[in-house]
Design an enzyme around this catalytic site. Structure first.
Site, PDB file in Angstrom:
ATOM      1  N   ASP A 226       0.535  -0.493  -0.275  1.00 24.66           N
ATOM      2  CA  ASP A 226       0.088  -0.223  -0.384  1.00 24.66           C
ATOM      3  C   ASP A 226       1.027   2.123   0.018  1.00 24.66           C
ATOM      4  OD1 ASP A 226      -2.447  -0.809  -0.183  1.00 24.66           O
ATOM      5  OD2 ASP A 226      -2.580  -1.566   1.653  1.00 24.66           O
TER       6      ASP A 226
ATOM      7  N   ASP B 247      -7.932  -4.032  -5.102  1.00 24.60           N
ATOM      8  CA  ASP B 247      -7.287  -2.496  -4.160  1.00 24.60           C
ATOM      9  C   ASP B 247      -5.776  -1.604  -5.083  1.00 24.60           C
ATOM     10  OD1 ASP B 247      -8.792  -3.974  -3.371  1.00 24.60           O
ATOM     11  OD2 ASP B 247      -8.508  -3.517  -1.011  1.00 24.60           O
TER      12      ASP B 247
HETATM   13  N1  GLY Z   1      -7.011  -1.012   0.896  1.00 24.44           N
HETATM   14  C1  GLY Z   1      -8.215  -1.518   2.076  1.00 24.44           C
HETATM   15  C2  GLY Z   1      -9.634  -0.754   0.789  1.00 24.44           C
HETATM   16  O1  GLY Z   1     -10.016  -0.641   0.843  1.00 24.44           O
HETATM   17  O2  GLY Z   1     -10.436  -1.125   2.734  1.00 24.44           O
END
Ligand code: GLY
Length: 393
Positions: free
Chosen positions: A109, A168
């Protein structure tokens, strides 16, 4: 005379109803007031505002949480609009608070965590101190790419699987393109493209909805298709659809490869034409949640989708106006009292009614820092577009 007056009245009503009710200055004035309070209640830059706890108290997280960059990023958007030096100082402070994550190779992330604050800060100020931090962070992110598998690993473990990739992750690729462009390191660009191509191949269903988690074998074949935050493995988790739409829009921006544009359009069409999308265009947390209409909405998914659709609209095509108008409707809904907090309420977040992780019983019908971030981004994109002839009603 009477029919002439009726005609004039209709004309007036039509043109007024075709205009958006969004007042961007007003929205940013409110955001600034609300976030002034947020800054006052957050003197410690190791505690990042994230959401609300079940008892109503503020939920803060540390810099290694995937959302740590959104507060600084939101402060940069407020600075971008207001140009007030105090916002620049606050944004810088909360941006630097995430700097140590540049060395974090344990998460996929880093795009969210580093590019949202540092990327916006660099874009607006050209502060040279931000550049090496981002370049190191992008290299850390790329360590999670195994060329034999062909994708960036999201988590180190999911259930019994050792190579899970979530939709994501498409959002972290923009960071790699930035770093490749700045440094000339073409490998980072190749990593982003290979990841996007394999995600396009494996993450989507024939209707262009996406799975949340694809678990890979060491040779790059698919071991399992799962969900983590959605209702079911075969359901369409709303935020995942928004991440995919945004991610492939960015892929087209960075490569000009038409297949990514087509993919983004297909995802947008799935989202906007879904029979379970409510009239205000803010989705339920999962398009297939079992008790619709008695399910929570996810304002964060609406905000991310609005911002993505506004960029997608700029790439033309027969649906460009639909994408633009849908995004405007989403922003109007989010800016209405149905979703926007009153000053000083909602733990000083801007938007109410998001869902973080319903199956995990976490952050259900709460504010979320990234809902605010993409709402502010969407407002800025809207303001830039509404003056353009192609989008005038
Ligand atoms: N990346 C985690 C979410 O969208 O909750």
């Amino acid at each position: 005379m009477k029919s002439c007056l009726v005609f004039l009245f209709c004309l007036l009503t039509l043109s007024v109803s075709a205009q958006s009710s969004i007042d961007v200055d007003k929205e940013f004035a409110f955001a600034a007031k609300q976030y002034e309070r947020m800054l006052q209640t957050h003197p410690d830059t190791t505690k990042f505002p994230q959401s609300t706890n079940p008892d109503g108290s503020i939920r803060n997280m540390k810099s290694d949480w995937w959302c740590s960059g959104f507060f600084g990023g939101s402060l940069w958007y407020i600075y971008e609009r207001t140009k007030a030096p105090a916002w620049k100082d606050a944004a810088h402070k909360w941006t630097m608070a995430v700097a140590k994550e540049q060395y974090n190779t344990g998460t996929h992330d880093l795009g969210f965590m580093l590019y949202c604050p540092f990327g916006n800060g660099y874009r607006l100020t050209k502060n040279q101190a931000y550049k090496p931090i981002m370049l190191t962070g992008a290299k850390s992110l790329a360590t999670r790419f195994d060329p034999k598998v062909g994708v960036i690993k999201s988590w180190n473990k999911f259930q019994t699987y050792n190579y899970p990739v979530i939709i994501d992750n498409m959002m972290n690729l923009e960071f790699l393109f930035w770093a490749a462009n700045e440094s000339g390191n073409k490998e980072l660009r190749n990593v982003a493209i290979t990841h996007a191509d394999n995600t396009l191949k494996n993450h989507f269903r024939p209707d262009y909805s996406s799975y949340h988690v694809i678990c890979y074998n060491p040779d790059g074949t698919v071991a399992a298709k799962k969900t983590h935050q959605g209702y079911a493995d075969e359901s369409a988790w709303a935020r995942g659809q928004a991440w995919g739409m945004y991610g492939y829009t960015v892929m087209y921006r960075e490569t000009k490869d038409k297949k990514y544009l087509e993919q983004a359009r297909h995802i947008a069409d799935f989202f906007l034409n879904h029979p379970n999308l409510p009239a205000d265009k803010i989705p339920y947390w999962d398009f297939n949640a079992p008790n619709i209409p008695n399910e929570e909405r996810d304002a964060s998914a609406g905000a991310i989708a609005a911002s993505a659709l506004l960029e997608l609209a700029t790439y033309g095509g027969p649906s460009a106006k639909t994408y633009y108008q849908s995004a405007v409707k989403m922003l109007e809904s989010l800016a209405s009292p149905a979703y926007k907090a009153n000053l000083g309420e909602n733990n000083n977040f801007i938007l109410k009614h998001s869902v973080g992780h319903k199956p995990g019983k976490s952050e259900i019908d709460t504010p979320l820092i990234y809902a605010d971030y993409y709402f502010l981004e969407g407002l800025l994109r809207y303001d830039a577009l509404r003056k353009k002839a192609a989008f005038k009603s």
